[in-house]
Design an enzyme around this catalytic site. Structure first.
Site, PDB file in Angstrom:
ATOM      1  N   ILE A  94       0.846  -1.201   0.000  1.00  0.00           N
ATOM      2  CA  ILE A  94       0.000   0.000   0.000  1.00  0.00           C
ATOM      3  C   ILE A  94       0.880   1.250   0.000  1.00  0.00           C
ATOM      4  O   ILE A  94       0.643   2.194  -0.752  1.00  0.00           O
ATOM      5  CB  ILE A  94      -0.982  -0.034   1.193  1.00  0.00           C
ATOM      6  CG1 ILE A  94      -1.958  -1.219   1.020  1.00  0.00           C
ATOM      7  CG2 ILE A  94      -1.744   1.286   1.323  1.00  0.00           C
ATOM      8  CD1 ILE A  94      -2.797  -1.558   2.238  1.00  0.00           C
ATOM      9  N   ALA A 153      -3.779   3.057   8.021  1.00  0.00           N
ATOM     10  CA  ALA A 153      -3.401   1.707   8.486  1.00  0.00           C
ATOM     11  C   ALA A 153      -4.266   1.240   9.658  1.00  0.00           C
ATOM     12  O   ALA A 153      -5.295   0.577   9.440  1.00  0.00           O
ATOM     13  CB  ALA A 153      -1.925   1.700   8.838  1.00  0.00           C
ATOM     14  N   ARG A 154      -3.887   1.620  10.872  1.00  0.00           N
ATOM     15  CA  ARG A 154      -4.667   1.242  12.052  1.00  0.00           C
ATOM     16  C   ARG A 154      -4.534   2.329  13.113  1.00  0.00           C
ATOM     17  O   ARG A 154      -3.458   2.906  13.294  1.00  0.00           O
ATOM     18  CB  ARG A 154      -4.155  -0.080  12.645  1.00  0.00           C
ATOM     19  CG  ARG A 154      -4.546  -1.328  11.871  1.00  0.00           C
ATOM     20  CD  ARG A 154      -6.051  -1.610  11.955  1.00  0.00           C
ATOM     21  NE  ARG A 154      -6.425  -2.829  11.273  1.00  0.00           N
ATOM     22  CZ  ARG A 154      -6.842  -2.918  10.008  1.00  0.00           C
ATOM     23  NH1 ARG A 154      -6.915  -1.838   9.252  1.00  0.00           N
ATOM     24  NH2 ARG A 154      -7.176  -4.092   9.489  1.00  0.00           N
ATOM     25  N   ASP A 186      -8.483   7.575   8.563  1.00  0.00           N
ATOM     26  CA  ASP A 186      -9.524   6.626   8.141  1.00  0.00           C
ATOM     27  C   ASP A 186      -9.718   5.544   9.197  1.00  0.00           C
ATOM     28  O   ASP A 186     -10.651   4.757   9.108  1.00  0.00           O
ATOM     29  CB  ASP A 186      -9.107   5.990   6.801  1.00  0.00           C
ATOM     30  CG  ASP A 186     -10.215   5.120   6.192  1.00  0.00           C
ATOM     31  OD1 ASP A 186     -11.379   5.569   6.197  1.00  0.00           O
ATOM     32  OD2 ASP A 186      -9.931   4.005   5.718  1.00  0.00           O
ATOM     33  N   GLU A 218     -12.520   1.628  17.213  1.00  0.00           N
ATOM     34  CA  GLU A 218     -13.599   1.811  16.221  1.00  0.00           C
ATOM     35  C   GLU A 218     -14.830   1.011  16.635  1.00  0.00           C
ATOM     36  O   GLU A 218     -14.680  -0.061  17.200  1.00  0.00           O
ATOM     37  CB  GLU A 218     -13.129   1.305  14.840  1.00  0.00           C
ATOM     38  CG  GLU A 218     -12.045   2.157  14.238  1.00  0.00           C
ATOM     39  CD  GLU A 218     -11.544   1.602  12.909  1.00  0.00           C
ATOM     40  OE1 GLU A 218     -12.200   0.709  12.333  1.00  0.00           O
ATOM     41  OE2 GLU A 218     -10.504   2.064  12.457  1.00  0.00           O
ATOM     42  N   HIS A 223     -13.261   4.384   8.186  1.00  0.00           N
ATOM     43  CA  HIS A 223     -12.592   3.146   7.753  1.00  0.00           C
ATOM     44  C   HIS A 223     -13.103   2.654   6.389  1.00  0.00           C
ATOM     45  O   HIS A 223     -13.719   1.592   6.282  1.00  0.00           O
ATOM     46  CB  HIS A 223     -12.740   2.036   8.803  1.00  0.00           C
ATOM     47  CG  HIS A 223     -11.650   0.996   8.704  1.00  0.00           C
ATOM     48  ND1 HIS A 223     -11.122   0.350   9.797  1.00  0.00           N
ATOM     49  CD2 HIS A 223     -10.986   0.500   7.626  1.00  0.00           C
ATOM     50  CE1 HIS A 223     -10.175  -0.499   9.389  1.00  0.00           C
ATOM     51  NE2 HIS A 223     -10.091  -0.422   8.063  1.00  0.00           N
ATOM     52  N   GLY A 238     -11.020   2.271   3.687  1.00  0.00           N
ATOM     53  CA  GLY A 238      -9.867   1.857   2.869  1.00  0.00           C
ATOM     54  C   GLY A 238     -10.199   0.895   1.738  1.00  0.00           C
ATOM     55  O   GLY A 238      -9.916   1.165   0.574  1.00  0.00           O
ATOM     56  N   SER A 239     -10.811  -0.226   2.056  1.00  0.00           N
ATOM     57  CA  SER A 239     -11.030  -1.252   1.022  1.00  0.00           C
ATOM     58  C   SER A 239     -12.460  -1.243   0.490  1.00  0.00           C
ATOM     59  O   SER A 239     -12.879  -2.182  -0.190  1.00  0.00           O
ATOM     60  CB  SER A 239     -10.696  -2.633   1.596  1.00  0.00           C
ATOM     61  OG  SER A 239     -11.542  -2.916   2.696  1.00  0.00           O
TER      62      SER A 239
END
Ligand code: GLV
Length: 317
Positions: A156, A235-236, A260, A265, A283, A285-286
């Site tokens: 990424i 990422a996290r 994000d 969360e 969140h 991302g994907s």
């Protein structure tokens, strides 16, 4: 036929595929299972297709029935799973690399653009018709010629480097090891975070959440940045000490943030909400259809491969 607990709803095509390969226990209401419910529902199952919302800590893993042989995580990140505890119990853990690289890098770039170009303020003002064009209205930071630090130059990080380079950013990175020149593509390697942060006008956090990276962005490391830097995280949340970052925003040490992902969360530290210069997403991302389909397919294929061969190329423990 093996029986698999699928802890969250998948897209219909993926649930259909899983149902053809295995006996499946589906979560039709897409409930967020508690740890005790996860353990209870695992009874009679051979594997679990888990999501990043399932906290598979050592305590939970140790209480899983001995029939569970694999946890296939529907994510590339695996901070939700205690890999060592799983290994000790003889449970393989797999993830879904590659298929979400492009979608996640897109959000990584959106965070950089949104934070640097004051998108949150702009959206709020446009929606409330509370704006008037002027030569100095919502002046932001231009990316051309700006130094981007990438923390974690995996798939990424490399994709974000490729895109932002085409926007004229100058790429620096820190990684556990220096990449080969063909992967670096001109990016400048730093062997410490101090060295990377000190040249990062903008930071993109792309590294996995591990014990080593927990709270890597903290009171001390924030001081390494140039004044007015921008920090983004695709990422996290565990990698950031929220209170330290909020304090740095307050002091204008940090100009803006793009996030994000968050600790705890779906909640996020309410301290972030007071900043107009916080460009925050839930969140995503994907979150594209092609990517989610591909991720769940891979999570299913990982289980098939594991039961067919006894191992799996995406095994991470
Ligand atoms: C998403 O955040 C993932 O790790 O797959």
């Amino acid at each position: 036929m093996k029986k698999i607990l699928i802890t969250r709803r998948l897209l219909r095509e993926n649930e259909d595929k899983a149902s053809k390969k295995f006996k499946v226990e589906l979560n039709l209401n897409d409930e967020l299972y508690t740890q005790s419910k996860l353990i209870e529902l695992s009874n009679g199952c051979d594997g679990i297709l888990a999501s990043l919302t399932d906290k598979m800590d050592a305590q939970t893993i140790n209480k899983l029935p001995n029939t569970i042989k694999i946890i296939s995580n529907f994510a590339v990140g695996f901070g939700n799973i205690d890999l060592e505890a799983a290994k000790k119990k003889g449970i393989a853990v797999t993830n879904t690399p590659d298929v979400l690289t492009d979608a996640t890098a897109e959000i990584g770039v959106l965070l950089i653009l949104g934070a640097c170009r004051r998108a949150s303020e702009g959206i709020e003002n446009a929606r409330s018709a509370n704006w008037k064009w002027s030569a100095d209205y919502l002046i932001g930071k231009q990316l051309t010629g700006t130094r981007l630090g990438i923390l974690g130059m995996g798939r990424i990080g490399q994709k974000i480097a490729e895109i932002t380079k085409s926007l004229g950013m100058i790429i620096h990175y820190h990684n556990r090891s220096k990449l080969s020149e063909d992967k670096e593509k001109g990016a400048i390697y730093h062997d410490s975070i101090k060295s990377l942060f000190s040249v990062s006008d903008v930071l993109s956090i792309c590294c996995p959440a591990t014990k080593e990276t927990q709270n890597l962005i903290n009171k001390k490391s924030l001081e390494y940045f140039p004044k007015g830097a921008v920090i983004t995280n695709v990422a996290r949340g565990d990698i950031v000490d929220d209170d330290a970052l909020i304090d740095a925003l307050d002091r204008r040490k940090i100009y803006a943030i793009g996030l994000d992902v968050y600790k705890g969360e779906p909640n996020l530290n309410p301290g972030y909400l007071k900043f107009k210069q916080a460009f925050i997403l839930p969140h995503l991302g994907s979150a594209t259809k092609d990517t989610r389909l591909a991720m769940a397919n891979l999570a299913i294929d990982n289980i098939v491969e594991f039961f067919d061969t006894g191992s799996c190329k995406n095994k991470i423990n």
